[in-house]
Design a protein around this motif. Structure first.
Motif, short mmCIF file in Angstrom:
data_model
loop_
_atom_site.label_atom_id
_atom_site.label_comp_id
_atom_site.label_asym_id
_atom_site.label_seq_id
_atom_site.Cartn_x
_atom_site.Cartn_y
_atom_site.Cartn_z
N THR A 88 0.83 -1.21 0.00
CA THR A 88 0.00 0.00 0.00
C THR A 88 0.86 1.25 0.00
O THR A 88 0.60 2.20 -0.76
N ILE A 89 1.90 1.28 0.82
CA ILE A 89 2.79 2.45 0.87
C ILE A 89 3.47 2.67 -0.47
O ILE A 89 3.54 3.80 -0.96
N VAL A 90 3.96 1.61 -1.08
CA VAL A 90 4.62 1.73 -2.39
C VAL A 90 3.62 2.22 -3.45
O VAL A 90 3.95 3.09 -4.26
N ALA A 91 2.41 1.69 -3.44
CA ALA A 91 1.40 2.09 -4.42
C ALA A 91 1.03 3.57 -4.26
O ALA A 91 0.91 4.30 -5.25
N VAL A 92 0.89 4.02 -3.03
CA VAL A 92 0.56 5.43 -2.79
C VAL A 92 1.71 6.33 -3.25
O VAL A 92 1.49 7.38 -3.87
N ALA A 93 2.94 5.94 -2.97
CA ALA A 93 4.10 6.74 -3.37
C ALA A 93 4.20 6.84 -4.89
O ALA A 93 4.43 7.93 -5.43
N VAL A 94 4.02 5.73 -5.58
CA VAL A 94 4.12 5.74 -7.05
C VAL A 94 2.97 6.56 -7.65
O VAL A 94 3.17 7.35 -8.57
N THR A 95 1.77 6.39 -7.11
CA THR A 95 0.62 7.17 -7.60
C THR A 95 0.85 8.66 -7.38
O THR A 95 0.56 9.48 -8.26
N GLY A 96 1.37 9.03 -6.23
CA GLY A 96 1.67 10.43 -5.96
C GLY A 96 2.70 10.99 -6.92
O GLY A 96 2.57 12.11 -7.40
N TRP A 97 3.72 10.22 -7.21
CA TRP A 97 4.75 10.66 -8.15
C TRP A 97 4.16 10.86 -9.54
O TRP A 97 4.45 11.86 -10.21
N VAL A 98 3.31 9.94 -9.98
CA VAL A 98 2.69 10.05 -11.30
C VAL A 98 1.80 11.29 -11.37
O VAL A 98 1.85 12.06 -12.33
N ILE A 99 0.99 11.52 -10.34
CA ILE A 99 0.10 12.68 -10.33
C ILE A 99 0.91 13.98 -10.30
O ILE A 99 0.60 14.94 -11.02
N THR A 100 1.96 14.03 -9.50
CA THR A 100 2.80 15.22 -9.43
C THR A 100 3.45 15.51 -10.78
O THR A 100 3.47 16.66 -11.23
N THR A 101 3.96 14.49 -11.43
CA THR A 101 4.59 14.67 -12.74
C THR A 101 3.56 15.15 -13.76
O THR A 101 3.84 16.05 -14.56
N TRP A 102 2.38 14.58 -13.74
CA TRP A 102 1.32 14.98 -14.68
C TRP A 102 0.95 16.45 -14.46
O TRP A 102 0.79 17.20 -15.43
N MET A 103 0.83 16.87 -13.21
CA MET A 103 0.48 18.26 -12.93
C MET A 103 1.59 19.21 -13.37
O MET A 103 1.32 20.30 -13.88
N ARG A 104 2.83 18.83 -13.18
CA ARG A 104 3.95 19.68 -13.61
C ARG A 104 3.95 19.83 -15.12
O ARG A 104 4.18 20.92 -15.65
#
Length: 108
Positions: free
Chosen positions: A18-34
């Protein structure tokens, strides 16, 4: 491996996933927003990786700069008008009436 350690790992495995999935999802969303908002991306070592500039982007920046200059000029004139209105409103009534009387006397 002892059954106690195996049970402990079985209990921690969903938490780790769960921690790994949340971290990867957060990274993807942050990159998309940038990317969406035009911010530079980070490379492997933290250096900025700027997107390629196209003719459309350059034209857009030029138009936005012109609009910004126009809006700044308009804001300056609005500030001047507001200062005049504030001066009229904050003047005492006696002073205003005296000035009106002086203008009437000049007209006569």
């Amino acid at each position: 491996m002892s059954p106690e350690k195996y049970a402990l790992l079985q209990g921690l495995f969903p938490l780790i996933v769960t921690i790994v999935a949340v971290a990867v999802t957060g990274w993807v969303i942050t990159t998309w927003m940038r990317i969406k908002h035009g911010y530079p991306l980070d490379g492997a070592w933290g250096q900025a990786v700027y997107p390629q500039k196209s003719e459309e982007t350059i034209e857009r920046v030029r138009l936005l700069s012109q609009e910004n200059a126009q809006l700044r000029a308009e804001l300056g004139s609005v500030k001047d008008r507001l200062a005049t209105v504030e001066r009229i409103v904050t003047d005492s009534g006696a002073l205003l009436s005296r000035e009106i009387d002086q203008l009437r006397d000049r007209a006569n």
